[in-house]
Every structure is written in C-alpha cells, then in structure tokens.
Design an enzyme around this catalytic site. Structure first.
Site, PDB file in Angstrom:
ATOM      1  CG  HIS A  12      -0.337   0.077   2.545  1.00 11.66           C
ATOM      2  ND1 HIS A  12       0.609  -0.843   2.998  1.00 11.66           N
ATOM      3  CD2 HIS A  12      -0.490   0.951   3.568  1.00 11.66           C
ATOM      4  CE1 HIS A  12       0.980  -0.530   4.225  1.00 11.66           C
ATOM      5  NE2 HIS A  12       0.343   0.557   4.597  1.00 11.66           N
ATOM      6  CG  ASP A  69       4.634   3.179   7.293  1.00 13.99           C
ATOM      7  OD1 ASP A  69       3.710   3.553   6.556  1.00 13.99           O
ATOM      8  OD2 ASP A  69       4.518   2.225   8.079  1.00 13.99           O
ATOM      9  CG  HIS A  70       4.461   0.256   4.083  1.00 10.79           C
ATOM     10  ND1 HIS A  70       4.631  -1.068   4.379  1.00 10.79           N
ATOM     11  CD2 HIS A  70       3.874   0.810   5.172  1.00 10.79           C
ATOM     12  CE1 HIS A  70       4.154  -1.311   5.589  1.00 10.79           C
ATOM     13  NE2 HIS A  70       3.691  -0.182   6.089  1.00 10.79           N
ATOM     14  CG  HIS A 119      -0.366   4.165   4.592  1.00 11.98           C
ATOM     15  ND1 HIS A 119      -0.956   3.469   5.627  1.00 11.98           N
ATOM     16  CD2 HIS A 119      -1.391   4.756   3.916  1.00 11.98           C
ATOM     17  CE1 HIS A 119      -2.267   3.631   5.585  1.00 11.98           C
ATOM     18  NE2 HIS A 119      -2.558   4.397   4.558  1.00 11.98           N
TER      19      HIS A 119
HETATM   20 ZN   LIG Z   1       3.069   0.554   7.877  1.00 13.51          ZN
END
Ligand SMILES: [Zn+2]
Length: 251
Positions: A70, A74-75, A72
C-alpha cells in the site's frame, strides 16, 4: 537496521530504522528470490536503508520489480529513489503512478496478488512459495488500524487462512510462523471489538468518544485517532448490516 529470515526461503527482510507507534520497531522491506530479486515495500527514504537494499539487490543479481502492499509513506517513501537506482525497474501497486496496476488474482513474477483492503483501500498481500507478505493487513505483533471496508477485510483474512500460507512476512514486527493462529487471533480480536461496541450501543452510549472509551478502553493517546478510524469502520459495518440502534451514533 536489522535482518529477518524466512526459514527455508531464499528471501530476507531488512528492517528500516523508523520506529514509532505505527511502525513498531521499523518498516520491514522484503527481498525475495534472485536473478532477479523482487522487492516488497521499499520503506522510508533513509540513506542507510536504501544502501542496504541496493547492496542486497546487487548480490541477488538485479531487480525484477518493486511491489507495494500500500502507498503509506512508511512503506512507499523510498520508491522514487529505489526506482531511480534500478531504472527501468517496474513499479507495481493497486493505485497511483505505477507501471503495473495490480488487482486481486493477478500474478506478477512469483507472486499471486490478494486484495486485503481495510487498513487502506489499495492494500494488497503477495503470496509466493507459501509466504504471505502482508504489509499492514497483519502485523507481527499487535493489531492494525482500519480506515474502512471492515467486512471486506474480514473476508480477506478468511480467504488468506484458507490459502494456508506457511509463514507471514509482515510490514512491521517479526515473521509469523503460525499463520493460522495469527489469523484466528486477528478475527477474534475484531469480533471482540464488535461485541464490545454492540454492548456499548445497547447500553445507550452514542457519542464516538463514549463508544471509543467503552470498546477501546485505555487506548494510548498517540493511537487514539487510529482507534477512532477503526471505530468508524466497525460502525459502518454494523450500519450496513442494519445493526445500529436508534438514535444513530453522533460525532
Ligand atoms: Zn506501515
């Protein structure tokens, strides 16, 4: 930075140094196979993390594609730099400016794509060699926050359980060596929240603050907003099932 092993698989997890309330001890980037290797979730744009990924990709003889569970930050924050380094590597995800748009049932390299919405609408899980790379649909420790689509999320957890992965490689936290137990724990946790919420509604509570206090007792301040989103997802599900008592919950 630390490394995670997937027993019996030619794959490695490289954990970024971005600890926090939502990332636990950091984001896990997974690199699977070789000649080419496949990378799931580049993680945060930290120089030492990007260098560790690049080194591992080089050792493994190049990169087949970058896949996102996904989008977001942080990814996905490191996507532009990683794609620049390994250009013209394909970028695959369920939405956004990608070269390969993925949806449930698609195949890419060694992976089968399973839609696991809930944490975010674009969330995908990748299954290969008995390993499910679950992003933030299932974490190694604790529960996830859900932004909606709770019924679809629960159905996806059940589908995943039926597919019988041997290991879960989550976006945060340790490798899960008993996927069935973890999936049962996740389903039980959601059922428990729903039961607490139904009881609170039956007791006459109606404001979001009251319902949160009743069904998410003791949630830490930094996670309160996320719990409120998850509460909304539960209310949406109860509403769709015609199970919200009158008067309807208020803000
Ligand atoms: Zn995450």
């Amino acid at each position: 930075m630390s490394l995670l092993e997937l027993p019996g698989r030619d794959a490695i997890g490289i954990r970024a140094n971005n600890p926090g309330p939502f990332t636990l001890s950091g984001t896990n980037t997974w690199i699977y196979g070789r000649e080419p290797a496949w990378l799931i979730d580049p993680g945060p744009a930290l120089a030492d993390h990007l260098d560790a990924l690049s080194e591992e990709i080089d050792v493994r003889g190049g990169l087949g594609a970058v896949l996102l569970t996904h989008d977001h930050a942080d990814h996905a924050e490191a996507v532009p730099e990683l794609v620049r380094r390994f250009s013209p590597v394909p970028l695959a995800a369920a939405r956004g400016r990608v070269s390969t748009l993925l949806a449930d049932g698609d195949e890419l390299g060694p992976f089968t794509v399973i839609a696991t919405p809930g944490h975010s609408p674009d969330h995908l899980t990748y299954l290969a060699g008995g390993v499910a790379f679950t992003g933030d649909a299932i974490l190694g420790i604790g529960s996830v926050f859900l932004a909606g689509q709770l019924a679809a999320y629960l159905a996806a957890l059940k589908r995943l359980r039926a597919l019988g992965p041997v290991l879960l490689a989550p976006g945060h936290g340790p490798v899960v060596r008993d996927p069935r137990a973890k999936l049962d724990e996740y389903l039980a946790h959601r059922a428990q929240r729903e039961a607490a919420l139904v009881a609170a509604l039956a007791a006459g509570l109606r404001t979001r603050a009251e319902l949160l206090e009743a069904a998410w007792p003791g949630v830490p301040g930094e996670l309160r907003e996320a719990a409120a989103l998850t509460l909304a997802a539960h209310l949406e599900k109860l509403g769709a099932e015609g199970r919200l008592p009158a008067p309807l919950p208020s803000a």
